[in-house]
Design an enzyme around this catalytic site. Structure first.
Site, PDB file in Angstrom:
ATOM      1  CE  LYS A 123      -9.436  54.668  -9.334  1.00 46.61           C
ATOM      2  NZ  LYS A 123     -10.306  53.599  -9.881  1.00 46.61           N
ATOM      3  CG  ASN A 146      -5.020  54.752  -5.494  1.00 40.76           C
ATOM      4  OD1 ASN A 146      -4.775  54.709  -4.298  1.00 40.76           O
ATOM      5  ND2 ASN A 146      -6.215  54.523  -5.978  1.00 40.76           N
ATOM      6  CG  HIS A 193     -14.214  48.793  -4.705  1.00 40.10           C
ATOM      7  ND1 HIS A 193     -13.356  47.723  -4.665  1.00 40.10           N
ATOM      8  CD2 HIS A 193     -13.693  49.666  -5.606  1.00 40.10           C
ATOM      9  CE1 HIS A 193     -12.341  47.938  -5.487  1.00 40.10           C
ATOM     10  NE2 HIS A 193     -12.531  49.100  -6.076  1.00 40.10           N
TER      11      HIS A 193
END
Length: 468
Positions: A123, A146, A193
């Site tokens: 990303k 982010n 996750h």
């Protein structure tokens, strides 16, 4: 209707990099803000004091109780949906937003459109490539989300942008129900996750939120069918197109690679017969397969925004990757030493191992519940040897025993930071001229190091000692 903040009681869940700016922005909009936080350490107390000086209420050590009168919660992205705070909010009919949702709601009517990127890996690199391409086209832009500029700062500050390159995690997307991007990409999907999301299906669904309401293009990975499935399931604007990227020769409505050239068969006239050259593979830094895929995804989003081909080439040439991402450290006695400390899961490590033909692999750390059989089986033919460090190294050793029994393995029974020097020395002993010693741990770093940056720095220092 836009949300009216004046006089509303808003609870901000969590201090830190998103909570503090969110609290300040909401306070400035006239909301009555209460911040709740699980911890009460020295950093949290300092942040609380800063906010309390502005007239914001802060409750430390109690992140589970819903404050009386709460009309909206704005949460830090990492807070799990299963927390009692959110259960209570659901029972009370209180909406929960993340920082991305807040930023989206606070955009001005004429604000810059978002080109959004998510995926299990790649990303940050893709968003930085995209921003570099957009800048090469003369557009005012920033890498946000982010990384880079805070999204709240980008949408509420004085700086004017033509377009934003936005990195979004699955956590952020979970709490961003209203997001509607100009165009978006899901780079890849692999288990990660799952303790937070509860299942792979829930994780994928949160990633897929990035496509909802897209206007121009939903960019997917041809080699990862799950990403295309998310496009098929998305409710998009009429006329929005599905655009694939592939390391092979592209079909119509795809970007791909032909004879070392990145080409576009999506944003050209008569795409069934024509293709546009964008850049050479050698313009991608580094030209590893997974990074070429990142470049194609960035190019697809830029082309969806109308960026000319020359800007794709110029932007990729100008791009410099962050440290610890498949970074060449040095050559010593004909052996290349490469730092990919950022490869903290098996999916990232699989891509890293695929970039080299003959590897002495340095791996290990905290496995985070991962298994390594598939990774080792796929890379076995490339492995000259392996050096294992960290708390969960036995899991990798066992996978090597099962799937690559002929590969010599050095198991270092150490979890101190000095183990990296010994690991590099052992790797040098196993390596032959033409090999690559690759730090791609497939694990988190916190058993031995503060973070993956410190781990990569330790590797680089050890390599430099070899050449001294």
């Amino acid at each position: 209707m836009p949300f009216e903040f004046q006089g509303k009681h808003v609870t901000v869940a969590g201090l830190g990099v998103s909570g503090v700016p969110a609290a300040k922005v909401l306070h400035g909009l006239g909301a009555r803000v209460t911040v709740v936080n699980d911890g009460a350490d020295e950093r949290a107390r300092a942040q609380a004091a800063e906010l309390e000086a502005l007239g914001i209420t802060v409750r430390l050590g109690d992140g589970d109780t819903l404050p009386d009168g709460t009309e909206l919660i704005v949460t830090a992205p990492g807070w799990k949906p299963t927390k009692p705070l959110f259960t209570a909010a659901g029972q009370a009919g209180v909406p929960v937003w993340g920082d991305v949702e807040l930023a989206w709601r606070l955009r001005r009517p004429d604000s810059a459109p978002w080109l959004a990127v998510t995926g299990t890996n790649g990303k940050t690199t893709t968003v930085q490539m995209l921003a570099s391409i957009l800048k090469a086209a003369g557009l005012r832009t920033a890498a946000v989300g982010n990384i880079g500029v805070s999204l709240l700062d980008a949408v509420t500050g004085d700086e004017e942008y033509d377009v934003l390159a936005v990195e979004l995690s699955s956590y952020q997307l979970h709490w961003a129900p209203s997001l509607r991007a100009h165009s978006a990409a899901v780079l890849n999907l692999a288990p990660d996750h799952l303790d937070w999301h509860g299942s792979m299906e829930a994780y994928a669904a949160d990633k897929g939120r990035i496509y909802e309401g897209n206007h121009i293009a939903c960019v997917y990975n041809v080699a990862d069918k799950a990403t295309e499935d998310l496009v098929r399931e998305a409710d998009v604007e009429e006329g929005c197109r599905a655009i694939g990227f592939t390391l092979g020769s592209p079909a119509p409505s795809q970007l791909g690679v032909v004879d070392g050239i990145l080409v576009d068969r999506a944003f050209v006239e008569n795409r069934h017969k024509n293709a546009q050259e964008l850049a050479e593979v050698s313009d991608v830094n580094p030209p590893a397969p997974h990074n070429i895929a990142n470049a194609l995804a960035a190019a697809a989003l830029a082309r969806a925004f109308g960026v000319p081909a020359a800007a794709v080439r110029d932007g990729l040439r100008a791009f410099t990757p962050d440290a610890h991402r498949i970074a060449h450290v040095a050559d010593v006695d004909g052996v290349a030493y490469v730092d990919d400390s950022k490869a903290t899961n098996t999916h990232a490590t699989e891509a890293s191992l695929a970039a080299y033909e003959s590897i002495v692999w340095i791996a290990g750390g905290l496995a985070k519940g991962a298994t390594f059989d598939e990774l080792v089986a796929g890379a076995a033919k490339r492995l000259r040897g392996a050096v294992l460090i960290g708390a969960d190294r036995a899991l990798i050793r066992e996978a090597l025993t099962r799937h690559a029994p002929e590969v010599p393995v050095v198991d270092l029974d150490r979890t101190d930071t000095g183990a990296m020097l010994q690991a590099v020395q052992e790797a040098r002993r196993l390596a032959r001229p033409g090999d690559t010693v690759l730090l791609a741990p497939a694990c988190a770093s916190m058993d031995m190091f503060t973070n993956y940056n410190q781990r990569g720095d330790a590797f680089a220092r050890a390599v430099r000692e070899l050449g001294a």
